[in-house]
Design an enzyme around this catalytic site. Sequence first.
Site, PDB file in Angstrom:
ATOM      1  N   HIS A   1      38.811  16.609   6.360  1.00 14.68           N
ATOM      2  CA  HIS A   1      39.604  15.388   6.398  1.00 14.68           C
ATOM      3  C   HIS A   1      38.897  14.271   5.636  1.00 14.68           C
ATOM      4  CE1 HIS A   1      41.165  17.344  10.213  1.00 14.68           C
ATOM      5  NE2 HIS A   1      42.280  17.058   9.573  1.00 14.68           N
TER       6      HIS A   1
ATOM      7  N   GLY B   1      45.346  18.719   1.793  1.00 15.61           N
ATOM      8  CA  GLY B   1      44.391  19.705   1.304  1.00 15.61           C
ATOM      9  C   GLY B   1      45.068  20.982   0.845  1.00 15.61           C
ATOM     10  N   GLU B   2      44.496  21.624  -0.159  1.00 15.32           N
ATOM     11  CA  GLU B   2      45.051  22.870  -0.682  1.00 15.32           C
ATOM     12  C   GLU B   2      44.768  24.071   0.213  1.00 15.32           C
ATOM     13  OE1 GLU B   2      43.732  23.306  -4.732  1.00 15.32           O
ATOM     14  OE2 GLU B   2      45.356  22.026  -5.486  1.00 15.32           O
ATOM     15  N   LYS B   3      43.984  23.888   1.291  1.00 14.30           N
ATOM     16  CA  LYS B   3      43.816  25.007   2.220  1.00 14.30           C
ATOM     17  C   LYS B   3      45.174  25.440   2.760  1.00 14.30           C
ATOM     18  CE  LYS B   3      42.328  24.641   6.513  1.00 14.30           C
ATOM     19  NZ  LYS B   3      43.289  25.437   7.325  1.00 14.30           N
ATOM     20  N   ASP B   4      46.031  24.464   3.011  1.00  9.22           N
ATOM     21  CA  ASP B   4      47.409  24.747   3.411  1.00  9.22           C
ATOM     22  C   ASP B   4      48.302  24.666   2.171  1.00  9.22           C
ATOM     23  OD1 ASP B   4      47.104  24.905   6.399  1.00  9.22           O
ATOM     24  OD2 ASP B   4      46.296  22.914   6.064  1.00  9.22           O
TER      25      ASP B   4
ATOM     26  N   SER C   1      38.154  23.584   8.905  1.00  8.64           N
ATOM     27  CA  SER C   1      39.358  23.647   9.717  1.00  8.64           C
ATOM     28  C   SER C   1      39.039  23.197  11.134  1.00  8.64           C
ATOM     29  CB  SER C   1      39.914  25.078   9.755  1.00  8.64           C
ATOM     30  OG  SER C   1      40.960  25.187  10.697  1.00  8.64           O
ATOM     31  N   SER C   2      39.996  22.523  11.765  1.00  9.82           N
ATOM     32  CA  SER C   2      39.820  22.140  13.164  1.00  9.82           C
ATOM     33  C   SER C   2      39.643  23.366  14.045  1.00  9.82           C
ATOM     34  CB  SER C   2      41.035  21.331  13.640  1.00  9.82           C
ATOM     35  OG  SER C   2      41.233  20.200  12.820  1.00  9.82           O
TER      36      SER C   2
END
Length: 282
Positions: A37, A149-152, A187-188
Site C-alpha cells: 500500500h 497495484g498490478e498484483k490484482d 498482501s494483507s
Amino acid sequence: MHVYTHRPQISAAVANIKKKGLKIGFVPTMGALHRGHASLFDFAQKNCDVVVVSIFVNPTQFNNPQDLETYPRDLQADLAFLEGINPEILVFAPGTTTIYGANVKSLDFDFAGLDSVMEGAFRPGHFEGVATVLKYLFEIVQPDLAFFGEKDYQQLQIIKRLVELEKLPVEIIGCPISRHEDGLAESSRNQRLSKQHREAAPFIYKTLMQAKALFNDKSTSEVEAFVENEFKDHALFNLEYFEIANASSLAHASEKKENEHYRAFIAAFADDVRLIDNIALN
C-alpha cells in the site's frame, strides 16, 4: 491526520480541495496496510496535490463468508501506519451503511468477459462487489486519479472497464507489484501465513519466474504443464489455477501470436490462506 467516517464530511473536504484547483489522488484499500500500500501512496503523492485513502472492508466482494470474517481489521494500526508516511493524507473510513445504506448488494455490470475467467471463475460475484464499491467511492471522493497495484491485475482491467461503462471522470493508474526481498508479493493475507508457509511462500514467485523463462521457447500448454507439475511435488501449496492469458482481454492463450502481450496468473492455497500473483511474460 484528517479522518472522515461519513459522506457529508468527506464531500465537504473534497469540495474545498476542488475549489483550490488541486489534483486529488485516491487509493482505495480494505485496511491491514503494508508496504505494498505504501508504494501506492508514494505514486499518488508524486502525481497529485492531495491524497485520499479509503479504509473499508467491502462485504459484497467476499464470496466466502469465513474469508470476510477473518479479514484483518485494525483501524488504529492503519492510521498509525499512514501517519508515519504522511500526516497530510486524508482518510475516509466509512461504515457499511454509509456506503450502501440499507441495501447491501452488488450492482450488475457488463465486463465483456473480463470477469468470467480466473478469479471470476473461482470467486463468483467478487468483481461485481469490487466494481460496486468503487463506483460508490469514486462518486463520493471524486478523484482525478486512482491508484491500484498490478498484483490484482485482473481487477485492474475490470476497474478500467468500469470507468468506461459508467463514464466516471477518473484516470486509473496501475502500479508495479510490491514484493518482499524474497519475491513474495505484498498482501494483507500474508499476515495469516504460518511460519512454515511464510518461509516457503517465495516458491510461488520463483515458479512464475521459471515460467517466464520457459515462455520464449515452449508452448503455453508446456509452460502450464511445468507449473502444475511443480505444485504437484510441493507439500505445502495447493494450486488452484495457473493460466497464461492475453494481457488486455484476459482470454486464455492457447497459442502465442506475434505482437501480443501475455501474462501468467496464479492462485494457490497455503493451508487455508489463498495467495495470488502474476507476471508479464513478454
